[in-house]
Design a protein around this motif. Structure first.
Motif, PDB file in Angstrom:
ATOM      1  N   TYR A 193       0.789  -1.110   0.199  1.00  0.00           N
ATOM      2  CA  TYR A 193       0.069   0.026  -0.083  1.00  0.00           C
ATOM      3  C   TYR A 193       0.548   1.284   0.083  1.00  0.00           C
ATOM      4  O   TYR A 193       1.853   1.402   0.833  1.00  0.00           O
ATOM      5  CB  TYR A 193      -0.814   0.029   1.140  1.00  0.00           C
TER       6      TYR A 193
ATOM      7  N   ASP B  28       0.603   5.065   0.654  1.00  0.00           N
ATOM      8  CA  ASP B  28      -0.208   6.038   1.591  1.00  0.00           C
ATOM      9  C   ASP B  28       0.098   7.400   0.835  1.00  0.00           C
ATOM     10  O   ASP B  28       0.980   8.219   0.914  1.00  0.00           O
ATOM     11  CB  ASP B  28       0.035   6.025   2.794  1.00  0.00           C
TER      12      ASP B  28
ATOM     13  N   ARG C 295      -1.997   9.996   0.791  1.00  0.00           N
ATOM     14  CA  ARG C 295      -3.209  10.911   0.995  1.00  0.00           C
ATOM     15  C   ARG C 295      -2.400  12.580   1.003  1.00  0.00           C
ATOM     16  O   ARG C 295      -1.222  12.539   1.558  1.00  0.00           O
ATOM     17  CB  ARG C 295      -3.814  10.842   2.503  1.00  0.00           C
TER      18      ARG C 295
ATOM     19  N   LYS D 194      -3.353   4.435  -1.283  1.00  0.00           N
ATOM     20  CA  LYS D 194      -4.436   5.036  -0.439  1.00  0.00           C
ATOM     21  C   LYS D 194      -4.430   6.386  -0.457  1.00  0.00           C
ATOM     22  O   LYS D 194      -3.642   6.981  -0.344  1.00  0.00           O
ATOM     23  CB  LYS D 194      -3.989   4.396   1.031  1.00  0.00           C
ATOM     24  N   ARG D 195      -5.564   6.759  -1.053  1.00  0.00           N
ATOM     25  CA  ARG D 195      -5.735   8.482  -1.286  1.00  0.00           C
ATOM     26  C   ARG D 195      -6.455   8.980  -0.343  1.00  0.00           C
ATOM     27  O   ARG D 195      -6.473  10.359  -0.016  1.00  0.00           O
ATOM     28  CB  ARG D 195      -6.549   8.590  -2.318  1.00  0.00           C
TER      29      ARG D 195
END
Length: 85
Positions: A54, A56, A58, A83-84
């Motif tokens: 994943y 990340d 964001r 992962k937004r």
């Protein structure tokens, strides 16, 4: 010794929080991730467990090539997710 961030019934999960906003950052993330996955495969028990990665991301504006280059095949993992939020 290698410790994944999370272990589930069928997979080892790695989480990376790299900047992926420039081509140079994507290149760095690729090199780091490939080395980490190779080290993981050499040090984790041999089994049918999958390695899932994943990223990340964001709060980032991804470099256009990030998702094209950071694929499961290129990185040697079973899956790659971004992962937004």
């Amino acid at each position: 010794m290698f410790t994944p961030e999370l272990v589930t019934a069928d997979s080892y999960i790695l989480v990376h929080n790299h900047s992926l906003e420039t081509p140079r950052a994507v290149e760095f993330a690729m090199k780091f991730t490939v080395a980490r996955v190779r080290f993981a495969r050499a040090n984790l028990p041999t089994s049918d467990m999958k390695i899932k990665l994943y990223f990340d991301v964001r709060g980032q504006t991804l470099c256009p090539e990030a998702e094209m280059r950071l694929t499961a095949i290129a990185l040697g993992t079973d899956s790659v997710m971004f992962k937004r939020s």
